[in-house]
Design an enzyme around this catalytic site. Structure first.
Site, PDB file in Angstrom:
ATOM      1  N   CYS A 108      42.746  34.316  37.530  1.00  0.00           N
ATOM      2  CA  CYS A 108      43.441  35.486  37.301  1.00  0.00           C
ATOM      3  C   CYS A 108      42.892  36.622  38.327  1.00  0.00           C
ATOM      4  CB  CYS A 108      42.644  36.043  35.817  1.00  0.00           C
ATOM      5  SG  CYS A 108      43.114  37.567  35.563  1.00  0.00           S
ATOM      6  N   CYS A 111      42.175  40.303  36.919  1.00  0.00           N
ATOM      7  CA  CYS A 111      40.818  40.526  36.189  1.00  0.00           C
ATOM      8  C   CYS A 111      40.037  39.034  35.822  1.00  0.00           C
ATOM      9  CB  CYS A 111      41.119  41.282  34.845  1.00  0.00           C
ATOM     10  SG  CYS A 111      42.572  40.792  33.971  1.00  0.00           S
ATOM     11  N   SER A 112      39.992  38.774  34.600  1.00  0.00           N
ATOM     12  CA  SER A 112      39.304  37.463  34.482  1.00  0.00           C
ATOM     13  C   SER A 112      39.803  36.747  33.230  1.00  0.00           C
ATOM     14  CB  SER A 112      38.036  37.949  34.148  1.00  0.00           C
ATOM     15  OG  SER A 112      37.687  38.779  33.120  1.00  0.00           O
ATOM     16  N   CYS A 113      41.190  36.959  33.056  1.00  0.00           N
ATOM     17  CA  CYS A 113      41.810  36.202  31.845  1.00  0.00           C
ATOM     18  C   CYS A 113      41.738  34.478  31.727  1.00  0.00           C
ATOM     19  CB  CYS A 113      43.417  36.536  31.848  1.00  0.00           C
ATOM     20  SG  CYS A 113      43.900  38.155  31.925  1.00  0.00           S
TER      21      CYS A 113
END
Lengths: 204, 225
Positions: A108, A111-113
């Site tokens: 991702c 962000c940090s999906c």
């Protein structure tokens, strides 16, 4: 030099991160807006209950049951929900299969999906600037840092999770795993093999 | 232009140094606390996931680059709590007069955590916007990448994929549009696609001619090519 940009309200909180969290928790608790026992419960959930063992169960089932695998690749969300794996950050699941021709890897960049119900909270490296920046442009150099070298004819397909779809990699079943039970197969499935930065363990 | 979080393809970050698989889920106790406070505050119902992502993205570039992961979360949360009127600046200063908060009735209790997390928050919606593209069709992403509704607003087309030609891989159905939902402008659901790009379309020196990158992109990010 100030630690924070002072145009933002967060600069009013203590700069040291642990104290910053504690200060905000205390303010919200005093106002009745959070319940510290609920925080303990959330932490316990992701520390002890939900983690890569869920994804490993799905992968091992797919390795052992062709009909399950076909259904999983067709509509992962409902298939994994039937196994009890549904919830926050896993509402829309897609499973992508590794083959000798194509290796899949998930990132991702924005962000940090990450598929929480199947893999838990992402590891530090997945959330790092270095992984987010580099995985899309130089996946093979990134894989080398994880100790993975692909055959020359294997193409890499990197999935950048820009929406609410969460991707799980279905790694190739290791050679020599015939006759293993589903639990034994699950023990070969590493977390990184389901992100695509690793490969499953070889049967001993 | 987008913002500092949009780092896909950037040079100069150095090695990844992955920690072992059996490393603790939360390297420090406060990491878990930061995650839990953020989730619990979200259940007060004053914002959605797109708003909270945008709050982290709006940290100043200096803060964003210096903060560790959960520092970004907790700082973005503090900003959001003030912006939405849940807390005041005096609350953060620790000098506010205590009183019962009007949102206290919504507090997430421990016995509701499991069901709240299990329930999730699906982003697919019925939409009046018909799918304009079919799998296999060639499309081009908008250039420049930008939120077309709010200048400097939240968007999910990374700058590395702007103006690029790719192929529709699959239609995911219609999903909430972050560019609208992050700004209180409604969910505005529209078709969402997985779009596949040849690495050579995105990078000057791709590692391998057969490599590809897939992004999930909303219909309004795309035009026929």
């Amino acid at each position: 030099m100030p630690h924070d940009d002072h145009d933002h309200p967060h600069a009013l909180l203590p700069p040291e991160p642990a104290l910053r969290v504690k200060a905000l928790e205390t303010i919200l608790t005093r106002k009745g807006l959070i319940d510290p026992a609920a925080l303990d419960e959330i932490i316990d959930t992701y520390q002890n209950k939900i983690g890569p063992q869920n994804g490993a169960h799905v992968v091992a089932r797919a390795w052992s049951d062709p009909a399950f695998k076909a259904a999983l690749l067709e509509d992962a969300t409902s298939v994994v929900a039937d196994l009890g794996y549904y919830g926050r950050q896993g509402e829309h699941m897609v499973v992508v299969e590794n083959t000798p021709e194509q290796h899949n890897m998930v990132v991702c960049t924005l962000c940090s999906c990450y598929p929480w119900p199947l893999l838990g909270i992402p590891p530090g490296w997945y959330k790092s600037d270095a992984y987010r920046a580099r995985a899309v442009r130089e996946p093979r150099k990134v894989l080398a840092e994880f100790g993975v070298t692909l055959p020359k004819n294997t193409a890499v397909r990197v999935w950048d999770s820009t929406a609410e779809i969460r991707y799980l990699v279905l790694p190739m079943r290791p050679e020599g795993a015939d006759g293993l039970s589903e639990d034994e197969l699950a023990a070969l499935v590493t977390r990184d093999s389901m992100i695509g930065t690793g490969l499953p363990k070889e049967p001993s | 232009m987008t913002r500092v979080h949009d780092m896909g393809g950037r040079f100069g970050d150095g090695p990844i140094n992955p920690e072992p698989e059996d490393a603790a889920v939360f390297a420090e106790d406060w990491h878990g606390r930061a995650l839990a406070v953020t989730l619990a505050a979200g259940f007060l119902g004053q914002w959605n996931i797109d708003v909270s992502r945008h709050a982290r993205e709006r940290l100043s570039p200096k803060d964003y680059a210096q903060f560790s992961y959960y520092e970004k979360w907790i700082s973005g949360l503090a900003d959001l709590l003030v912006e939405k009127g849940v807390l005041s600046l005096d609350d953060l200063r620790g000098v506010a007069v205590e009183h019962t908060h009007p949102l206290a009735a919504r507090v997430l209790k421990a016995d509701a955590v499991a069901s709240a997390l299990a329930k999730g928050g699906p982003a697919d919606r019925l939409s009046n916007t018909a799918a304009q593209f079919k799998p296999g069709q060639t499309v081009r992403t908008l250039r420049p990448t930008a939120n077309r509704l709010v200048d400097g607003g939240h968007t999910r087309l990374p700058i590395y994929a702007t103006g690029a030609t790719g192929r529709i891989l699959r239609l995911h159905g219609s999903h909430v549009l972050p560019d609208s939902n992050a700004h209180g402008l409604g969910e505005a659901p529209e078709p969402l696609y997985a779009v596949v790009f040849q690495a050579s379309e995105l990078w000057a020196e791709p590692e391998h001619p057969a490599d590809e990158v897939v992004l999930d992109l909303w219909q309004s990010y795309l035009e026929p090519a």
